[in-house]
Design a protein around this motif. Structure first.
Motif, PDB file in Angstrom:
ATOM      1  N   MET A 158       0.824  -1.212   0.000  1.00 14.51           N
ATOM      2  CA  MET A 158       0.000   0.000   0.000  1.00 14.51           C
ATOM      3  C   MET A 158       0.857   1.260   0.000  1.00 14.51           C
ATOM      4  N   SER A 159       1.989   1.198   0.669  1.00 14.20           N
ATOM      5  CA  SER A 159       2.885   2.356   0.688  1.00 14.20           C
ATOM      6  C   SER A 159       3.406   2.664  -0.719  1.00 14.20           C
ATOM      7  N   ALA A 160       3.761   1.630  -1.468  1.00 10.82           N
ATOM      8  CA  ALA A 160       4.224   1.831  -2.838  1.00 10.82           C
ATOM      9  C   ALA A 160       3.121   2.414  -3.710  1.00 10.82           C
ATOM     10  N   LEU A 161       1.891   1.950  -3.488  1.00 10.65           N
ATOM     11  CA  LEU A 161       0.754   2.481  -4.243  1.00 10.65           C
ATOM     12  C   LEU A 161       0.573   3.974  -3.992  1.00 10.65           C
ATOM     13  N   LEU A 162       0.609   4.364  -2.722  1.00 15.56           N
ATOM     14  CA  LEU A 162       0.412   5.781  -2.380  1.00 15.56           C
ATOM     15  C   LEU A 162       1.560   6.644  -2.911  1.00 15.56           C
ATOM     16  N   HIS A 163       2.791   6.154  -2.816  1.00 10.96           N
ATOM     17  CA  HIS A 163       3.924   6.911  -3.352  1.00 10.96           C
ATOM     18  C   HIS A 163       3.805   7.080  -4.861  1.00 10.96           C
TER      19      HIS A 163
END
Length: 459
Positions: A158-163
């Motif tokens: 999810m962190s990669a998605l938001l970034h």
């Protein structure tokens, strides 16, 4: 499933995804707000309304107070709420049909409105309930598939998605924090009240409590509907940020000005195409179309019931009969469809989730205060219910017209006459205040002790 189907509308799928895509955190606030609505319905109203065994919101209040004035107010309030909500669905329908078949927006609106009128007149409550059950199931499945594919594209990180999402926008990480809301504190509080309490005042949702056989099933129906709805509202955030990451610079889905092709509410369908090609686009488009048809059918049914059962019943209470009420209901269905079409032409550029919040605001200011007081406050009088509800309804509609949503976006003025958007903070407070003052000063107070005793008993 039918209760969840009422709430999982085009505004939930198309509008919320689009809001998150355009506004980030400020758009996701709408999804979080909607998740709090059904638990309030569960704890405040579900058992008590079903125990009373009445058909509409107006029936509940009328059983407590009596009087034709209560029926007239309830019918008018229901109609206004239904028309605002229905308009939002038809706006999404017009854009959807235009995207899929290349039809003009107005032709798409007319087509869906005609289907809606025919479906309600020939199918009634049973057909509307079944299409909502099926639609809710396939929408939850389709949304889950899209969420899985979005997360799979970023290795379920999810962190990669938001970034990746914020890297596509000039605003950057500001999209992950409140931007607009902190600068308009009163509107933020008003929006929170609208999203939390609006569901408890929606007549077409309350009607579903009377389709189950007993109080226990009503309680469990709302419990399961709450879980299903909250799950779906959460995944719209994933879909919105996924669209931000995957579509922001894809010329297949954007015009030369950077706007979304087919209208701002079509982000979710473009994302479906980007994830699964024509097959997933066709599947999710079919779900979206079924969603719109199901919700507009339920809304139209509720509006027609308000006219035939409440308004017509109040005017001709002594001579009212089943066949005449049925005829009035069919005529009302056609008229509601025509009015909703005209409103959809005016609001064609608006986000459907935002428009639904306007319907929630009116419900918060009219039906919710009166329903709450009629169940929990024994001193509520007929005058208090009618004047309080009317004051809330009139002020909410007036301030909505003079606010940014209509005065600026539809009528084209530069500045709104009233900056508070939505107006719930003022209009709902006014409704409660007028109801209490009029009830305390009323000389002919109807207490309805037996009714209060029935609906307040919990096994």
């Amino acid at each position: 499933m039918a209760i969840a189907g009422d709430a999982l509308s085009a505004g939930a799928f198309l509008g919320l995804t689009s809001l998150v895509y355009n506004k980030g955190y400020d758009g996701f606030v709408y999804a979080i707000g909607y998740t709090t609505g059904m638990p309030l319905v569960l704890f405040l109203f579900a058992e008590k309304i079903r125990r009373l065994g009445k058909y509409t919101f107006t029936d509940v209040v009328h059983a407590r107070l009596g009087g034709s004035a209560v029926r007239i107010f309830g019918g008018i309030a229901t109609l206004v709420i239904v028309l605002f909500y229905l308009t939002a669905q038809l706006v999404g329908a017009g854009q959807l049909v235009g995207l899929l078949f290349g039809m003009k927006y107005c032709d798409g609106v007319i087509l869906v409105a005609l289907l809606m009128v025919a479906y309600v007149n020939f199918g009634g409550m049973q057909a509307t309930t079944w299409v909502q059950i099926i639609k809710a199931a396939v929408m939850l499945f389709g949304g889950s598939v899209m969420t899985f594919l979005v997360l799979d594209a970023f290795d379920f990180n999810m962190s990669a998605l938001l970034h990746a999402a914020v890297a596509q926008r000039s605003a950057g990480t500001a999209l992950l924090a409140p931007v607009t809301l902190p600068h308009a504190a009163a509107s933020s509080v008003s929006l929170g009240l609208t999203l939390m309490l609006g569901t408890a005042g929606l007549p077409h949702v309350l009607m579903k409590f009377f389709t189950v056989s007993d109080v226990r099933k009503a309680r469990w129906s709302v419990f399961w509907a709450t879980g299903l709805m909250n799950y779906f509202y959460v995944i719209t955030g994933v879909l919105g940020f996924g669209a931000m990451a995957l579509l922001s610079h894809d010329t297949r889905y954007l015009d030369e000005h950077g706007a979304v092709k087919g209208g701002g509410n079509m982000v979710a369908l473009h994302l479906a195409h980007a994830l699964g090609g024509d097959l997933l686009l066709g599947f999710m488009s079919a779900i979206a179309f079924a969603t719109i048809l199901a919700v507009v059918s339920g809304l139209t049914l509720s509006g027609a019931a308000a006219v035939s059962h409440d308004l017509y019943g109040a005017v001709r209470s002594e001579r009212n009969d089943g066949p005449s009420e049925f005829l009035v209901s069919r005529i009302a269905t056609v008229l509601i469809g025509l009015i909703a079409m005209c409103l959809a032409f005016m609001f064609r550029t608006q986000n459907v989730a935002y428009m639904i919040s306007l319907a929630f605001s009116i419900a918060c200011s009219s039906t919710f205060p009166i329903l709450f007081l009629s169940i929990y406050w024994k001193r509520l009088s007929i005058a208090g219910a009618v004047w309080g509800g009317t004051a809330g309804l009139a002020s909410a509609v007036a301030m909505t017209i003079m606010g940014p949503s209509i005065w600026v976006a539809v009528l084209g003025h530069k500045e709104p006459l009233i900056a508070l958007d939505p107006p719930t903070l003022l209009s709902m407070t006014l409704a409660f205040l007028v109801s209490v003052v009029c009830s305390l000063s009323s000389t002919s107070r109807t207490t309805g002790k037996e009714t209060i005793k029935i609906i307040s008993q919990v096994p």
